[in-house]
Design a protein around this motif. Structure first.
Motif, PDB file in Angstrom:
ATOM      1  N   PHE A   1       0.829  -1.200   0.000  1.00  0.00           N
ATOM      2  CA  PHE A   1       0.000   0.000   0.000  1.00  0.00           C
ATOM      3  C   PHE A   1       0.867   1.255   0.000  1.00  0.00           C
ATOM      4  N   ARG A   2       1.903   1.265   0.835  1.00  0.00           N
ATOM      5  CA  ARG A   2       2.809   2.421   0.880  1.00  0.00           C
ATOM      6  C   ARG A   2       3.456   2.661  -0.487  1.00  0.00           C
ATOM      7  N   GLU A   3       3.889   1.588  -1.133  1.00  0.00           N
ATOM      8  CA  GLU A   3       4.519   1.712  -2.448  1.00  0.00           C
ATOM      9  C   GLU A   3       3.553   2.328  -3.461  1.00  0.00           C
ATOM     10  N   ILE A   4       2.315   1.864  -3.446  1.00  0.00           N
ATOM     11  CA  ILE A   4       1.340   2.334  -4.434  1.00  0.00           C
ATOM     12  C   ILE A   4       0.989   3.792  -4.197  1.00  0.00           C
TER      13      ILE A   4
ATOM     14  N   ILE B   1      -9.803  13.621  -9.680  1.00  0.00           N
ATOM     15  CA  ILE B   1      -9.209  13.162  -8.421  1.00  0.00           C
ATOM     16  C   ILE B   1     -10.063  12.066  -7.791  1.00  0.00           C
ATOM     17  N   ASP B   2     -11.379  12.068  -8.064  1.00  0.00           N
ATOM     18  CA  ASP B   2     -12.235  10.941  -7.657  1.00  0.00           C
ATOM     19  C   ASP B   2     -11.735   9.666  -8.335  1.00  0.00           C
ATOM     20  N   ALA B   3     -11.474   9.785  -9.635  1.00  0.00           N
ATOM     21  CA  ALA B   3     -11.003   8.628 -10.403  1.00  0.00           C
ATOM     22  C   ALA B   3      -9.632   8.171  -9.908  1.00  0.00           C
ATOM     23  N   GLU B   4      -8.805   9.120  -9.506  1.00  0.00           N
ATOM     24  CA  GLU B   4      -7.467   8.775  -9.000  1.00  0.00           C
ATOM     25  C   GLU B   4      -7.568   7.966  -7.707  1.00  0.00           C
ATOM     26  N   VAL B   5      -8.466   8.396  -6.823  1.00  0.00           N
ATOM     27  CA  VAL B   5      -8.677   7.682  -5.564  1.00  0.00           C
ATOM     28  C   VAL B   5      -9.183   6.266  -5.834  1.00  0.00           C
ATOM     29  N   ILE B   6     -10.125   6.135  -6.746  1.00  0.00           N
ATOM     30  CA  ILE B   6     -10.646   4.811  -7.109  1.00  0.00           C
ATOM     31  C   ILE B   6      -9.540   3.959  -7.717  1.00  0.00           C
TER      32      ILE B   6
ATOM     33  N   ARG C   1      -5.978  -0.657  -7.619  1.00  0.00           N
ATOM     34  CA  ARG C   1      -4.592  -1.140  -7.774  1.00  0.00           C
ATOM     35  C   ARG C   1      -4.145  -1.964  -6.571  1.00  0.00           C
ATOM     36  N   VAL C   2      -4.534  -1.541  -5.371  1.00  0.00           N
ATOM     37  CA  VAL C   2      -4.119  -2.269  -4.171  1.00  0.00           C
ATOM     38  C   VAL C   2      -4.526  -3.733  -4.289  1.00  0.00           C
ATOM     39  N   TYR C   3      -5.793  -3.958  -4.621  1.00  0.00           N
ATOM     40  CA  TYR C   3      -6.267  -5.336  -4.728  1.00  0.00           C
ATOM     41  C   TYR C   3      -5.659  -6.058  -5.930  1.00  0.00           C
ATOM     42  N   LYS C   4      -5.602  -5.376  -7.054  1.00  0.00           N
ATOM     43  CA  LYS C   4      -5.086  -6.038  -8.258  1.00  0.00           C
ATOM     44  C   LYS C   4      -3.614  -6.399  -8.124  1.00  0.00           C
TER      45      LYS C   4
ATOM     46  N   VAL D   1      -5.687 -10.045  -6.589  1.00  0.00           N
ATOM     47  CA  VAL D   1      -7.129 -10.288  -6.664  1.00  0.00           C
ATOM     48  C   VAL D   1      -7.639  -9.822  -8.028  1.00  0.00           C
ATOM     49  N   LYS D   2      -8.333 -10.696  -8.722  1.00  0.00           N
ATOM     50  CA  LYS D   2      -8.757 -10.401 -10.101  1.00  0.00           C
ATOM     51  C   LYS D   2     -10.250 -10.115 -10.233  1.00  0.00           C
ATOM     52  N   ASN D   3     -11.075 -10.890  -9.559  1.00  0.00           N
ATOM     53  CA  ASN D   3     -12.520 -10.762  -9.765  1.00  0.00           C
ATOM     54  C   ASN D   3     -13.104  -9.654  -8.893  1.00  0.00           C
ATOM     55  N   LEU D   4     -12.852  -8.414  -9.314  1.00  0.00           N
ATOM     56  CA  LEU D   4     -13.325  -7.233  -8.610  1.00  0.00           C
ATOM     57  C   LEU D   4     -14.431  -6.553  -9.392  1.00  0.00           C
ATOM     58  N   THR D   5     -15.407  -6.048  -8.682  1.00  0.00           N
ATOM     59  CA  THR D   5     -16.488  -5.269  -9.290  1.00  0.00           C
ATOM     60  C   THR D   5     -16.511  -3.890  -8.656  1.00  0.00           C
TER      61      THR D   5
END
Length: 416
Positions: A27-30, A139-144, A149-152, A156-160
């Motif tokens: 998380f820190r890296e990302i 910036i909303d899109a950046e936060v998302i 990215r954290v999960y991917k 983790v692949k199957n994200l909605t």
């Protein structure tokens, strides 16, 4: 009688802590690639912060907060979420005067008196991002993007991704009237909590967990049908930015989130029907708790739930090497030399252990295996006299004859 940890809390044991360290480091890296810097806030805050920020009609404030009076008679609350304290720190320390946007991240314990459930304890831990100062949907899109990215990047692949726009105070007022008109016929069937919300904040009824209330709001008016032109335009821009990042999304008009400070963008990330991250925009929170009028957006993600999600998806967190070298010993001279050498090697970055239990040599070797040391060295009186010993690689048994004072050679072999 043995004292137990309080219900809804859990010890993080040494054999599991590497999992937390791994996801925290990732998380820190990302977030560093987005210019986010860490903020740390107290474990408790003035109760008013959450009543004004989170909202006194939310489940969090009405049912879940750990609140008490301190010895000075002040009402204090263990923080139930990470955003309001970050905003309080932003205001109190005058960070709004800095060049904007201000980008923060945090790791924090949070406390909620709720039913203990899978991946959610009464004390659990969140990592989060808060970005202040920009109205732009980019910036909303950046936060998302960070949250996805954290999960991917953890595998983790199957994200909605589900997104919604819940409007601003202007269009929310119109929507609340329409919602009240719809709910009025079912008022008597609402739970007691939702009856108190009906006049003050009817939108909170959409987030009620009671089955009868969930059934009532199934066909309630949809907020997207009532948003003003500005909010609608912001939502369309958000979609375009998400598309530019190749992030797939679903529009879910039922998302309202459980905290009152949200406006415009709200989002949730789902994995196997479980919400693993949630967040959104809160353009009025800074002013609400005493700061200047300034927009913001962010998210929170439960660390316990994150690790649980990795495990349920069969993703194994790599286990680190805990011990490079175990130095066993025979006799008092050997023990003293092993103690001296192990501590010298530690100062050079080598993870090293020696005997503190006066074990026999065979027991020391078993202990070396148990702690999974990569190399083992035994020092007795003859090794002390000759200043030489055999460094054994445990994976294949190969031995390296080495002088005990040749520290650089130790480092070279162990790190090879």
């Amino acid at each position: 009688m043995m004292i137990q940890a309080p219900k809804g809390t859990k010890d993080l044991l040494p054999q599991d802590s590497y999992k937390w360290q791994y996801v925290e480091n990732k998380f820190r890296e990302i977030v560093a690639t987005y210019g986010c810097r860490e903020v740390r806030t107290p474990a408790f805050e003035a109760t008013e912060l959450f009543e004004r920020g989170v909202g006194d009609t939310t489940d969090v404030v009405q049912k879940e907060m750990y609140t008490f009076n301190d010895k000075g008679g002040r009402s204090i609350t263990l923080k139930p979420e990470g955003t309001s304290p970050a905003v309080r720190a932003f205001i109190q320390n005058g960070l709004y005067s800095d060049a904007q946007p201000t980008k923060m991240f945090y790791f924090t314990p949070v406390f909620r008196y709720e039913n203990v459930q899978k991946g959610r304890l009464r004390e659990h831990h969140q990592l989060g991002v808060e970005m202040f100062g920009s109205m732009d949907a980019s910036i909303d899109a950046e936060v998302i993007h960070i949250a996805m990215r954290v999960y991917k990047e953890l595998g983790v692949k199957n994200l909605t991704l589900n997104i919604n726009n819940i409007g601003c105070p202007t269009c929310r007022k119109t929507y609340n009237e329409a919602l009240k008109a719809y709910l009025r016929d079912n008022y008597d069937n609402l739970c007691s909590t939702c009856k108190t919300r009906f006049e003050k904040n009817p939108m909170r009824i959409l987030d009620c967990k009671e089955s009868k209330c969930k059934e009532i709001v199934k066909h309630a008016p949809v907020i997207l049908d009532y948003v003003c032109d500005e909010c609608r335009g912001h939502f369309e821009k958000l979609k375009s930015y998400l598309q530019a990042l190749n992030i797939e999304y679903n529009v879910d008009p039922q998302i309202v989130r459980g905290l009152d400070y949200y406006s415009k963008t709200v989002f949730e990330i789902i994995n196997n029907d479980i919400t693993v991250c949630g967040g959104g925009r809160y353009d009025y929170l800074i002013k609400e708790i005493g700061g200047p009028e300034m927009p913001a957006v962010g998210f929170g993600m439960g660390i316990e739930r994150l690790i649980m999600t990795l495990e349920e998806n069969g993703i194994e967190i790599p286990k680190p090497t805990y011990m490079d070298l175990y130095i066993g010993s025979m006799g008092d001279e050997g023990k003293l030399e092993a103690f001296k050498l192990s501590n010298l090697l530690r100062t050079k970055g080598i993870k090293c252990e020696c005997d503190h239990m006066d074990r026999k040599v065979k027991a020391q070797m078993r202990h070396s295996n148990k702690i999974e040391a990569l190399y083992t060295l035994i020092i007795g009186e003859s090794e002390v006299e000759s200043n030489e010993a055999d460094l054994k690689r445990m994976s294949d048994g190969e031995k390296f004859h080495i002088k005990l004072d040749n520290i650089e050679k130790f480092i070279e072999i162990i790190n090879s």
